[in-house]
Design a protein around this motif. Structure first.
Motif, PDB file in Angstrom:
ATOM      1  N   ASP A   1       0.826  -1.189   0.000  1.00 32.44           N
ATOM      2  CA  ASP A   1       0.000   0.000   0.000  1.00 32.44           C
ATOM      3  C   ASP A   1       0.878   1.264   0.000  1.00 32.44           C
ATOM      4  OD1 ASP A   1      -2.522   1.336   0.097  1.00 32.44           O
ATOM      5  OD2 ASP A   1      -2.222   1.652   2.231  1.00 32.44           O
ATOM      6  N   ARG A   2       1.756   1.347   1.033  1.00 27.97           N
ATOM      7  CA  ARG A   2       2.583   2.562   1.131  1.00 27.97           C
ATOM      8  C   ARG A   2       3.732   2.328   2.107  1.00 27.97           C
ATOM      9  NH1 ARG A   2      -1.906   2.845   4.108  1.00 27.97           N
ATOM     10  NH2 ARG A   2      -1.773   3.489   6.277  1.00 27.97           N
ATOM     11  N   ILE A   3       4.685   3.256   2.090  1.00 33.05           N
ATOM     12  CA  ILE A   3       5.800   3.241   3.033  1.00 33.05           C
ATOM     13  C   ILE A   3       5.556   4.355   4.046  1.00 33.05           C
ATOM     14  CG2 ILE A   3       8.296   3.494   3.333  1.00 33.05           C
ATOM     15  CD1 ILE A   3       7.579   1.024   1.678  1.00 33.05           C
ATOM     16  N   GLU A   4       5.634   4.017   5.319  1.00 32.75           N
ATOM     17  CA  GLU A   4       5.509   5.009   6.392  1.00 32.75           C
ATOM     18  C   GLU A   4       6.697   4.839   7.327  1.00 32.75           C
ATOM     19  OE1 GLU A   4       1.807   4.937   8.488  1.00 32.75           O
ATOM     20  OE2 GLU A   4       0.671   5.609   6.746  1.00 32.75           O
ATOM     21  N   GLY A   5       7.637   5.758   7.217  1.00 30.96           N
ATOM     22  CA  GLY A   5       8.822   5.680   8.071  1.00 30.96           C
ATOM     23  C   GLY A   5       9.614   4.415   7.803  1.00 30.96           C
ATOM     24  N   VAL A   6       9.751   3.578   8.813  1.00 31.89           N
ATOM     25  CA  VAL A   6      10.547   2.350   8.678  1.00 31.89           C
ATOM     26  C   VAL A   6       9.673   1.130   8.402  1.00 31.89           C
ATOM     27  CG1 VAL A   6      12.440   3.203  10.106  1.00 31.89           C
ATOM     28  CG2 VAL A   6      10.552   1.952  11.176  1.00 31.89           C
ATOM     29  N   PHE A   7       8.400   1.371   8.031  1.00 31.18           N
ATOM     30  CA  PHE A   7       7.499   0.254   7.759  1.00 31.18           C
ATOM     31  C   PHE A   7       6.866   0.360   6.377  1.00 31.18           C
ATOM     32  CE2 PHE A   7       7.451   0.347  12.408  1.00 31.18           C
ATOM     33  CZ  PHE A   7       7.699  -0.987  12.685  1.00 31.18           C
ATOM     34  N   ALA A   8       6.671  -0.794   5.766  1.00 35.26           N
ATOM     35  CA  ALA A   8       5.835  -0.900   4.579  1.00 35.26           C
ATOM     36  C   ALA A   8       4.466  -1.318   5.097  1.00 35.26           C
ATOM     37  CB  ALA A   8       6.384  -1.951   3.627  1.00 35.26           C
ATOM     38  N   VAL A   9       3.462  -0.502   4.829  1.00 37.18           N
ATOM     39  CA  VAL A   9       2.096  -0.814   5.242  1.00 37.18           C
ATOM     40  C   VAL A   9       1.482  -1.614   4.097  1.00 37.18           C
ATOM     41  CG1 VAL A   9      -0.121   0.137   5.956  1.00 37.18           C
ATOM     42  CG2 VAL A   9       2.008   1.318   6.575  1.00 37.18           C
TER      43      VAL A   9
ATOM     44  N   ALA B   1      13.398  -2.922   6.169  1.00 39.45           N
ATOM     45  CA  ALA B   1      14.642  -3.688   6.064  1.00 39.45           C
ATOM     46  C   ALA B   1      14.385  -5.116   5.571  1.00 39.45           C
ATOM     47  CB  ALA B   1      15.352  -3.722   7.411  1.00 39.45           C
ATOM     48  N   GLU B   2      13.131  -5.580   5.643  1.00 36.96           N
ATOM     49  CA  GLU B   2      12.795  -6.951   5.253  1.00 36.96           C
ATOM     50  C   GLU B   2      12.220  -7.061   3.850  1.00 36.96           C
ATOM     51  OE1 GLU B   2      10.361  -8.870   8.172  1.00 36.96           O
ATOM     52  OE2 GLU B   2      11.612  -8.169   9.833  1.00 36.96           O
ATOM     53  N   ILE B   3      12.064  -5.929   3.154  1.00 33.53           N
ATOM     54  CA  ILE B   3      11.494  -5.963   1.811  1.00 33.53           C
ATOM     55  C   ILE B   3      12.553  -5.551   0.793  1.00 33.53           C
ATOM     56  CG2 ILE B   3       9.139  -5.551   2.640  1.00 33.53           C
ATOM     57  CD1 ILE B   3       9.452  -2.629   1.744  1.00 33.53           C
ATOM     58  N   PRO B   4      12.355  -5.915  -0.483  1.00 34.27           N
ATOM     59  CA  PRO B   4      13.337  -5.525  -1.500  1.00 34.27           C
ATOM     60  C   PRO B   4      13.507  -4.012  -1.575  1.00 34.27           C
ATOM     61  CG  PRO B   4      11.805  -7.146  -2.390  1.00 34.27           C
ATOM     62  CD  PRO B   4      11.269  -6.727  -1.050  1.00 34.27           C
ATOM     63  N   PHE B   5      14.729  -3.577  -1.813  1.00 33.88           N
ATOM     64  CA  PHE B   5      15.058  -2.150  -1.893  1.00 33.88           C
ATOM     65  C   PHE B   5      14.221  -1.427  -2.945  1.00 33.88           C
ATOM     66  CE2 PHE B   5      17.560   1.311  -3.798  1.00 33.88           C
ATOM     67  CZ  PHE B   5      17.685   2.132  -2.694  1.00 33.88           C
ATOM     68  N   GLU B   6      13.971  -2.087  -4.079  1.00 32.34           N
ATOM     69  CA  GLU B   6      13.296  -1.442  -5.211  1.00 32.34           C
ATOM     70  C   GLU B   6      11.772  -1.449  -5.094  1.00 32.34           C
ATOM     71  OE1 GLU B   6      13.948  -5.769  -6.324  1.00 32.34           O
ATOM     72  OE2 GLU B   6      15.107  -4.214  -5.337  1.00 32.34           O
ATOM     73  N   VAL B   7      11.222  -1.932  -3.994  1.00 30.54           N
ATOM     74  CA  VAL B   7       9.769  -1.998  -3.850  1.00 30.54           C
ATOM     75  C   VAL B   7       9.157  -0.596  -3.904  1.00 30.54           C
ATOM     76  CG1 VAL B   7       9.567  -1.838  -1.318  1.00 30.54           C
ATOM     77  CG2 VAL B   7       7.955  -3.227  -2.597  1.00 30.54           C
ATOM     78  N   LYS B   8       7.955  -0.524  -4.523  1.00 31.19           N
ATOM     79  CA  LYS B   8       7.251   0.756  -4.620  1.00 31.19           C
ATOM     80  C   LYS B   8       5.762   0.513  -4.390  1.00 31.19           C
ATOM     81  CE  LYS B   8       6.968   0.609  -9.683  1.00 31.19           C
ATOM     82  NZ  LYS B   8       7.373  -0.760  -9.841  1.00 31.19           N
ATOM     83  N   GLU B   9       5.050   1.597  -4.193  1.00 33.16           N
ATOM     84  CA  GLU B   9       3.617   1.518  -3.970  1.00 33.16           C
ATOM     85  C   GLU B   9       2.955   0.720  -5.088  1.00 33.16           C
ATOM     86  OE1 GLU B   9       0.080   4.720  -4.226  1.00 33.16           O
ATOM     87  OE2 GLU B   9       1.702   5.222  -2.827  1.00 33.16           O
ATOM     88  N   GLY B  10       2.109  -0.215  -4.719  1.00 37.98           N
ATOM     89  CA  GLY B  10       1.396  -1.015  -5.705  1.00 37.98           C
ATOM     90  C   GLY B  10       2.039  -2.355  -5.997  1.00 37.98           C
TER      91      GLY B  10
END
Length: 66
Positions: free
Chosen positions: A1-9, A23-32
């Protein structure tokens, strides 16, 4: 959904929301992006994303081609 601070929601398949440390998700991850947990880590599921895009485009075509 989105990145908020140090978390991917992230929204799960059952529509609940979880927070995953960035820190647990791929660096290139983006919304969607669609993430799956496989072999102890999160990866981007490109096939699922492509399928979702195709369904969205087909829906748009059916709406606007009438």
């Amino acid at each position: 959904d989105r990145i908020e601070g140090v978390f991917a929601v992230c929204e799960t398949e059952d529509m609940s929301v979880i927070n995953i440390p960035t820190a647990e998700i791929p660096f290139e991850v983006k919304e969607g992006n669609v993430l799956i947990f496989q072999n102890g880590k999160y990866i981007i599921d490109e096939k699922c994303e492509a399928d979702r895009r195709a369904k969205i485009f087909a829906l748009q075509d059916s709406i606007f081609d009438e």
